[in-house]
Design a protein around this motif. Structure first.
Motif, PDB file in Angstrom:
ATOM      1  N   LYS A   1       0.851  -1.187   0.000  1.00  0.00           N
ATOM      2  CA  LYS A   1       0.000   0.000   0.000  1.00  0.00           C
ATOM      3  C   LYS A   1       0.887   1.236   0.000  1.00  0.00           C
ATOM      4  N   SER A   2       0.380   2.291  -0.614  1.00  0.00           N
ATOM      5  CA  SER A   2       1.146   3.535  -0.675  1.00  0.00           C
ATOM      6  C   SER A   2       1.082   4.236   0.678  1.00  0.00           C
ATOM      7  N   PRO A   3       2.034   5.143   0.935  1.00  0.00           N
ATOM      8  CA  PRO A   3       1.961   5.932   2.171  1.00  0.00           C
ATOM      9  C   PRO A   3       0.627   6.665   2.323  1.00  0.00           C
ATOM     10  N   VAL A   4       0.063   7.141   1.198  1.00  0.00           N
ATOM     11  CA  VAL A   4      -1.235   7.830   1.270  1.00  0.00           C
ATOM     12  C   VAL A   4      -2.316   6.871   1.771  1.00  0.00           C
ATOM     13  N   GLU A   5      -2.341   5.670   1.237  1.00  0.00           N
ATOM     14  CA  GLU A   5      -3.361   4.703   1.660  1.00  0.00           C
ATOM     15  C   GLU A   5      -3.177   4.299   3.128  1.00  0.00           C
ATOM     16  N   LEU A   6      -1.938   4.066   3.524  1.00  0.00           N
ATOM     17  CA  LEU A   6      -1.682   3.683   4.920  1.00  0.00           C
ATOM     18  C   LEU A   6      -2.099   4.796   5.879  1.00  0.00           C
ATOM     19  N   GLU A   7      -1.816   6.028   5.493  1.00  0.00           N
ATOM     20  CA  GLU A   7      -2.182   7.162   6.337  1.00  0.00           C
ATOM     21  C   GLU A   7      -3.704   7.274   6.457  1.00  0.00           C
ATOM     22  N   MET A   8      -4.421   7.017   5.354  1.00  0.00           N
ATOM     23  CA  MET A   8      -5.889   7.062   5.415  1.00  0.00           C
ATOM     24  C   MET A   8      -6.419   5.968   6.341  1.00  0.00           C
ATOM     25  N   MET A   9      -5.831   4.773   6.263  1.00  0.00           N
ATOM     26  CA  MET A   9      -6.278   3.693   7.147  1.00  0.00           C
ATOM     27  C   MET A   9      -6.047   4.061   8.605  1.00  0.00           C
ATOM     28  N   ARG A  10      -4.879   4.652   8.890  1.00  0.00           N
ATOM     29  CA  ARG A  10      -4.587   5.037  10.271  1.00  0.00           C
ATOM     30  C   ARG A  10      -5.571   6.090  10.768  1.00  0.00           C
ATOM     31  N   ARG A  11      -5.930   7.010   9.887  1.00  0.00           N
ATOM     32  CA  ARG A  11      -6.882   8.050  10.313  1.00  0.00           C
ATOM     33  C   ARG A  11      -8.250   7.439  10.628  1.00  0.00           C
ATOM     34  N   ILE A  12      -8.637   6.450   9.841  1.00  0.00           N
ATOM     35  CA  ILE A  12      -9.928   5.795  10.102  1.00  0.00           C
ATOM     36  C   ILE A  12      -9.876   5.045  11.433  1.00  0.00           C
ATOM     37  N   LYS A  13      -8.801   4.315  11.654  1.00  0.00           N
ATOM     38  CA  LYS A  13      -8.652   3.604  12.924  1.00  0.00           C
ATOM     39  C   LYS A  13      -8.708   4.595  14.086  1.00  0.00           C
ATOM     40  N   GLN A  14      -7.998   5.694  13.941  1.00  0.00           N
ATOM     41  CA  GLN A  14      -7.962   6.718  14.980  1.00  0.00           C
ATOM     42  C   GLN A  14      -9.354   7.322  15.227  1.00  0.00           C
ATOM     43  N   ALA A  15     -10.104   7.503  14.135  1.00  0.00           N
ATOM     44  CA  ALA A  15     -11.429   8.114  14.259  1.00  0.00           C
ATOM     45  C   ALA A  15     -12.414   7.199  14.984  1.00  0.00           C
ATOM     46  N   PHE A  16     -12.260   5.875  14.791  1.00  0.00           N
ATOM     47  CA  PHE A  16     -13.248   4.945  15.351  1.00  0.00           C
ATOM     48  C   PHE A  16     -12.781   4.286  16.642  1.00  0.00           C
ATOM     49  N   ASP A  17     -11.498   4.067  16.775  1.00  0.00           N
ATOM     50  CA  ASP A  17     -10.975   3.332  17.943  1.00  0.00           C
ATOM     51  C   ASP A  17      -9.746   4.061  18.468  1.00  0.00           C
ATOM     52  N   PRO A  18      -9.951   5.284  18.981  1.00  0.00           N
ATOM     53  CA  PRO A  18      -8.803   6.117  19.359  1.00  0.00           C
ATOM     54  C   PRO A  18      -7.921   5.471  20.430  1.00  0.00           C
ATOM     55  N   ASN A  19      -8.492   4.619  21.268  1.00  0.00           N
ATOM     56  CA  ASN A  19      -7.681   3.977  22.310  1.00  0.00           C
ATOM     57  C   ASN A  19      -7.063   2.664  21.865  1.00  0.00           C
ATOM     58  N   GLY A  20      -7.381   2.257  20.624  1.00  0.00           N
ATOM     59  CA  GLY A  20      -6.762   1.047  20.095  1.00  0.00           C
ATOM     60  C   GLY A  20      -7.082  -0.216  20.877  1.00  0.00           C
ATOM     61  N   ILE A  21      -8.328  -0.358  21.332  1.00  0.00           N
ATOM     62  CA  ILE A  21      -8.664  -1.546  22.142  1.00  0.00           C
ATOM     63  C   ILE A  21      -9.076  -2.754  21.304  1.00  0.00           C
ATOM     64  N   LEU A  22      -9.495  -2.529  20.052  1.00  0.00           N
ATOM     65  CA  LEU A  22     -10.072  -3.619  19.264  1.00  0.00           C
ATOM     66  C   LEU A  22      -9.045  -4.259  18.348  1.00  0.00           C
ATOM     67  N   SER A  23      -8.868  -5.574  18.488  1.00  0.00           N
ATOM     68  CA  SER A  23      -7.985  -6.342  17.609  1.00  0.00           C
ATOM     69  C   SER A  23      -6.663  -5.624  17.358  1.00  0.00           C
ATOM     70  N   PRO A  24      -5.952  -5.277  18.428  1.00  0.00           N
ATOM     71  CA  PRO A  24      -4.688  -4.548  18.237  1.00  0.00           C
ATOM     72  C   PRO A  24      -3.678  -5.410  17.480  1.00  0.00           C
ATOM     73  N   GLY A  25      -2.858  -4.774  16.670  1.00  0.00           N
ATOM     74  CA  GLY A  25      -1.839  -5.529  15.934  1.00  0.00           C
ATOM     75  C   GLY A  25      -2.377  -6.311  14.757  1.00  0.00           C
ATOM     76  N   ARG A  26      -3.686  -6.183  14.488  1.00  0.00           N
ATOM     77  CA  ARG A  26      -4.239  -6.780  13.274  1.00  0.00           C
ATOM     78  C   ARG A  26      -4.347  -5.674  12.212  1.00  0.00           C
ATOM     79  N   VAL A  27      -4.129  -6.013  10.992  1.00  0.00           N
ATOM     80  CA  VAL A  27      -4.236  -5.122   9.828  1.00  0.00           C
ATOM     81  C   VAL A  27      -3.188  -4.017   9.896  1.00  0.00           C
ATOM     82  N   LEU A  28      -3.360  -3.083  10.828  1.00  0.00           N
ATOM     83  CA  LEU A  28      -2.453  -1.924  10.915  1.00  0.00           C
ATOM     84  C   LEU A  28      -1.409  -2.120  12.017  1.00  0.00           C
TER      85      LEU A  28
END
Lengths: 474, 474
Positions: free
Chosen positions: A447-474
């Motif tokens: 994935k390009s840096p742009v795509e990875l950054e978009m995924m991180r922003r989505i994760k941050q928007a929905f699961d800011p504390n990172g409690i769900l399935s940590p270390g999966r996907v991202l």
């Protein structure tokens, strides 16, 4: 390890009976069937309602507890198995397994996340309808997991991936709030289509608790042919002929090599080769029709004969067998579906779940087979799968008599060889199994840096504390 | 008004020739065809490449300029028209109108955002393939706008909404970075499916500059029937019969009332009633097949006759005409597609683009017709559209001879009456046209606080400065 007070609160939410802590009780939730992932958890929670799921997540979010949702535990990339830290708490959705409603006239049904795919098939069929998602694991996989991983399978060609089969979703968000989206509408353009964000997110953004699924007319006729072919090129031409003639009635087109058929014949009871002489490659071709045949010859049969006739004339086909009954059609399909489980009988198997543009499948196969044979002389490539979708399970069995552990130790190296070729064809290194833990480190490469950054922003928007399935996907 | 230096920089990016500032040149971009939205802009920019789009957005983002992307300017909810402030800058994608590639064997094509839907149809057909999205406005609407609004149309029943027809997207984000996602894969589960976020987001999250689309076999036969019916209930039963018998071969099922047919016959040249006696309701039924008929009778014809035969026997159908040629089939379709434009000849028309579960269409229609007739005695409900998707354009024409302005002044009140009924049936107040500016205030009434909060977080994650299509959707 989570602190005891926090854990007690979670146990209180689901009740003692549904909080498994005995090692024997927990074992089935901590190990996947190929033994590639084995983990530890302080407790396996089995909530019985979305409210309980909501309370669990709200509590976990407030106290920084890690949560791993699990369906039927059939995932192939380690997403559903907790890690070794014994801090990731497993939530199993299996108690939430009711078919809530079937709307036959509206071609939809509402189900809870823990329904097995087979139970959904059966319920739909009892209402003279079909839910098309078809997987080898359908007896145990659950629809919540199918949706969370956007499962593929053998019916994608005609009906699409799981994403295309979902009309509505109910999701519990990491903060415990509930997205109530159990709508059964075919068209709804009121704002962003939020369910799309959860489909295929592999349990990292929310926990799916129920879904509204699309149903289809139950096919009145099905015809299945098992076709011997000289090469993947011939298979591609046969696919084009079949799709051009049958259109939406072409509901299956699976490819397998001779060695794969040999594995199945050797290890699966009650199988036999449908053809007299061996061919290097095989295609399983299925046609389905919504029309009723009455006493006349089925139109799918006439169409299949026309397709195979044209292919014989063009020299594409070496031999072909047409199933003469539903039982025989099931036998043909078993040769294909059985392949997933028999590979382990042949020692180590290094897996690749890749896709390329459909027209590139033959060139990709030639190149990848040559590359892995050069890498590990004597290895046995068993590339099979959904040719009509460009999705090949490019698995490689160890050389006969070789050391399994030594062969498996070359997993990452062989992956790199195959994935590099996939990338050159504009393909995907995970066509249908997802990323999970297995391919997390590979994601940054594809994935390009742009795509990875978009995924991180989505994760941050929905699961800011990172409690769900940590270390999966991202 | 934007400051002149900022504006000069934007003009420099696209070049003087492609920066329209003359009122006559700008006029077509500032008014939609029904005159419901008329706006002002300092400049209409017509970029010729994704790099120019990227530079425009990066500059706008840095300087807080507002941007409104526009395709073929056929949108019905005001999203593509700038507001009255003369600060929203229009970007027209119409110069980026190349079909880049057609992969017939792979059933896909790559197009730029400014291609008209008709040009895409033509290019696909020249390669013996079909792109199924079908809209009344296809001569002028552009694929970028179709994707940004997740357009529906008359082929959704068999082929899905625009969302289901997109394999890959290239999108310029508000900060100018480019998401390069022109993949043509049927299956790709590597991380979140980012393209889904932009499809149907109505230009609020990014500017679509190119897409990879799914193609289908060009149907070898089509049969169209124009059917007279006593009621929507009869239409629903006919739909069930047709879908059960034809399955995926049922590619169109449109409903219209007698008054709608009368409007078309009165105002559209060269139309005639296909049936001898009037019926209160009509269905247009289309079957398509991928199979070749050769010299024999088409299977779609035999199937259509079987469906209508069964419907006649069951007393569902009053009369029916089968198109005897492609030209006659086109005439039947024109009676339906023409309806969109002829309504304005009958004075004021208050629009609703709603959907309900398919099985609820008759009950919804009965209730909504009674409610609007009670609200405005003498008004003429013209509910028509995509019955097979549960999507009804519940439009209401003014009473004959009434004052147009006075009737239109009751727009919001009538909307409320109809939307309340839609909500009770679990329906959508915007099935295919989107939210735009027209329905922005209604969104909070039909979405839960949880859903609205999720949408806001997505907007914040992708467009933190709020430069793209402000005041649309959210």
């Amino acid at each position: 390890m989570s602190d005891p007070a926090s854990l007690s609160r979670l146990i209180e939410i689901v009740g003692e009976r549904n909080a498994l802590r005995d090692p024997a009780d927990m074992a089935p939730y901590l190990r996947e069937w190929r033994d590639l992932y084995v983990g530890k958890t302080p407790v396996v929670l089995r909530p019985g309602s979305r409210e309980e799921v909501s309370q669990i997540l709200a509590h976990a979010n407030a106290h920084g507890l890690k949560i791993v949702p699990q369906g039927g535990n059939t995932g192939l990339v380690g997403g559903q198995i907790p890690d070794d830290s014994a801090t990731e708490i497993v939530i199993s959705l299996s108690r939430m397994n009711k078919v809530r409603e079937i709307d036959a006239a509206g071609f939809s049904m509402t189900v809870e996340a823990g329904c097995t795919l087979q139970a959904i098939h059966d319920a739909a069929e009892a209402a003279d309808r079909m839910f098309p998602l078809t997987l080898g694991s359908q007896g145990s996989c659950q629809i919540g997991g199918n949706i969370a991983t956007n499962a593929g399978g053998t019916a994608v060609l005609a009906y699409g991936n799981t994403r295309e089969l979902v009309l509505g979703l109910e999701v519990v968000l990491p903060d415990g709030s509930i997205m109530e989206g159990l709508r059964s509408l075919r068209k709804d353009n009121t704002g962003y289509d939020l369910k799309q964000i959860f489909i295929g997110s592999e349990g990292t953004l929310g926990v799916i608790t129920a879904a509204v699924l699309k149903l289809f007319p139950l096919p009145r006729e099905r015809d299945v042919a098992f076709v011997g072919l000289s090469s993947p090129e011939a298979a591609l031409e046969l696919f084009s002929t079949a799709r051009g003639r049958a259109g939406a009635m072409l509901t299956g087109f699976e490819l397998m090599p001779r060695v794969g058929l040999e594995f199945t014949l050797r290890h699966l009871d009650g199988t036999r080769d449908p053809l007299q002489a061996p061919s290097p490659w095989y295609a399983l071709v299925e046609l389905s029709s919504g029309t009723e045949s009455g006493d006349e010859q089925a139109p799918t049969r006439a169409l299949m004969e026309a397709i195979l006739g044209e292919a014989f004339e063009a020299g594409l086909v070496e031999d072909a067998a047409l199933a003469e009954s539903g039982a025989q059609a099931a036998d043909f399909w078993r040769l294909r579906h059985g392949l997933s489980e028999v590979q382990r009988e042949e020692g180590g198997s290094i897996k690749h779940d890749v896709s390329v543009p459909v027209a590139s499948v033959p060139a990709f196969l030639a190149e990848a087979i040559a590359a892995v044979e050069a890498k590990v002389p004597g290895c046995r490539p068993v590339p099979f799968g959904h040719m009509g979708d460009g999705n090949i399970h490019f698995n490689v069995s160890q050389p006969v008599g070789a050391d399994k552990a030594a062969f498996i130790a070359g997993w990452d190296d062989m992956n790199k060889v195959v994935h590099d070729i996939v990338q050159r064809y504009g393909g995907s290194i995970s066509a249908e199994h997802g990323i999970g833990r297995l391919k997390r480190d590979l994601l940054a490469e594809v994935k390009s840096p742009v795509e990875l950054e978009m995924m991180r922003r989505i994760k941050q928007a929905f699961d800011p504390n990172g409690i769900l399935s940590p270390g999966r996907v991202l």
